[in-house]
Scaffold this motif. Structure first.
Motif, short mmCIF file in Angstrom:
data_model
loop_
_atom_site.label_atom_id
_atom_site.label_comp_id
_atom_site.label_asym_id
_atom_site.label_seq_id
_atom_site.Cartn_x
_atom_site.Cartn_y
_atom_site.Cartn_z
N GLY A 1 3.93 -11.58 2.28
CA GLY A 1 2.84 -11.00 3.05
C GLY A 1 2.55 -11.80 4.32
O GLY A 1 2.29 -11.23 5.38
N GLY B 1 -2.12 -5.02 6.96
CA GLY B 1 -1.88 -4.81 5.54
C GLY B 1 -2.21 -3.40 5.08
O GLY B 1 -2.25 -3.12 3.89
N TYR C 1 -8.28 5.40 0.35
CA TYR C 1 -7.19 5.36 -0.64
C TYR C 1 -6.26 4.19 -0.34
O TYR C 1 -5.08 4.40 0.00
CB TYR C 1 -6.39 6.67 -0.63
N PRO C 2 -6.75 2.97 -0.44
CA PRO C 2 -5.88 1.83 -0.09
C PRO C 2 -4.69 1.71 -1.05
O PRO C 2 -4.82 1.95 -2.24
CB PRO C 2 -6.82 0.63 -0.20
N LEU C 3 -3.56 1.37 -0.47
CA LEU C 3 -2.35 1.13 -1.25
C LEU C 3 -2.15 -0.37 -1.37
O LEU C 3 -2.57 -1.14 -0.51
CB LEU C 3 -1.14 1.76 -0.56
N PRO C 4 -1.51 -0.82 -2.43
CA PRO C 4 -1.29 -2.26 -2.59
C PRO C 4 -0.38 -2.80 -1.49
O PRO C 4 0.53 -2.12 -1.04
CB PRO C 4 -0.64 -2.39 -3.96
N TRP C 5 -0.63 -4.02 -1.08
CA TRP C 5 0.15 -4.70 -0.05
C TRP C 5 0.83 -5.91 -0.67
O TRP C 5 0.34 -6.49 -1.63
CB TRP C 5 -0.75 -5.13 1.10
N ILE C 6 1.93 -6.29 -0.11
CA ILE C 6 2.68 -7.45 -0.58
C ILE C 6 1.85 -8.70 -0.28
O ILE C 6 1.36 -8.88 0.82
CB ILE C 6 4.04 -7.53 0.14
N GLY C 7 1.71 -9.56 -1.25
CA GLY C 7 0.90 -10.76 -1.04
C GLY C 7 1.74 -12.01 -0.90
O GLY C 7 2.97 -11.97 -0.82
N VAL D 1 -0.90 -0.13 4.42
CA VAL D 1 0.42 0.45 4.20
C VAL D 1 0.56 1.84 4.82
O VAL D 1 1.66 2.23 5.22
CB VAL D 1 0.73 0.49 2.68
#
Length: 168
Positions: free
Chosen positions: A52, A122, A42-48, A124
């Motif tokens: 990032g 990365g 269940y990957p969560l979005p990361w700041i790019g 989260v």
């Protein structure tokens, strides 16, 4: 009643008994495993982009700080000739080195380890699990350790808790 212990590392009869299971390492290992599993399934979005990249670099700074905190805390405890076993009864109250800034430098380092790994990887999930692990460690380990320390060192420990915070 004598102040000497019958065997090294054993509590006097009037001291609260430390727990048998070394919970803190198990809590943080579980947090790492759960974070990785959730990150895979269940990957969560990361700041790019730039932010990032800054967090990635900050993660390595945090990991360096973790290593320094662990090293200095362990060295301080060895020099004080007291136990590093979270379930042992300490022979001496350690208040110098990193223990002059936080009463739990090794648990703080474990929590920062999860945060640093979150920034570098990365993933989260390491961030909320770091907070959950810190809360669980406080409830199942730190609070019982504090009872043992207060019973053994009394006013000296109470004065220390007034000067130095539990975490930071």
């Amino acid at each position: 009643m004598t102040d000497k212990l019958t065997k090294p590392g054993l509590a006097k009869p009037d001291l609260p008994r430390p727990r048998l299971i070394p919970w803190p390492p198990l809590i943080y290992i579980a947090a790492i495993a759960i974070s990785i599993a959730l990150g895979l399934f269940y990957p969560l979005p990361w700041i790019g982009d730039l932010l990032g990249d800054l967090l990635f670099a900050a993660g390595f700074v945090v990991l360096f700080a973790v290593a320094a905190l662990w090293f200095t805390a362990i060295r301080t405890m060895i020099r004080a000739k007291t136990t590093m076993n979270p379930n042992g009864v300490p022979d001496h109250l350690v208040t110098s080195g990193p223990f002059g800034v936080t009463r739990n430098p090794m648990y703080l380092a474990n929590t920062l380890l999860l945060i640093g790994v979150a920034f570098v990887s990365g993933i989260v999930w390491f961030l909320p699990l770091a907070l959950i692990a810190a809360f669980a460690t406080q409830k199942v380990a730190i609070e019982s350790e504090e009872k043992v320390l207060f019973a053994k060192f009394g006013k000296k420990y109470r004065d220390y808790t007034k000067r130095v915070r539990r975490w930071i």
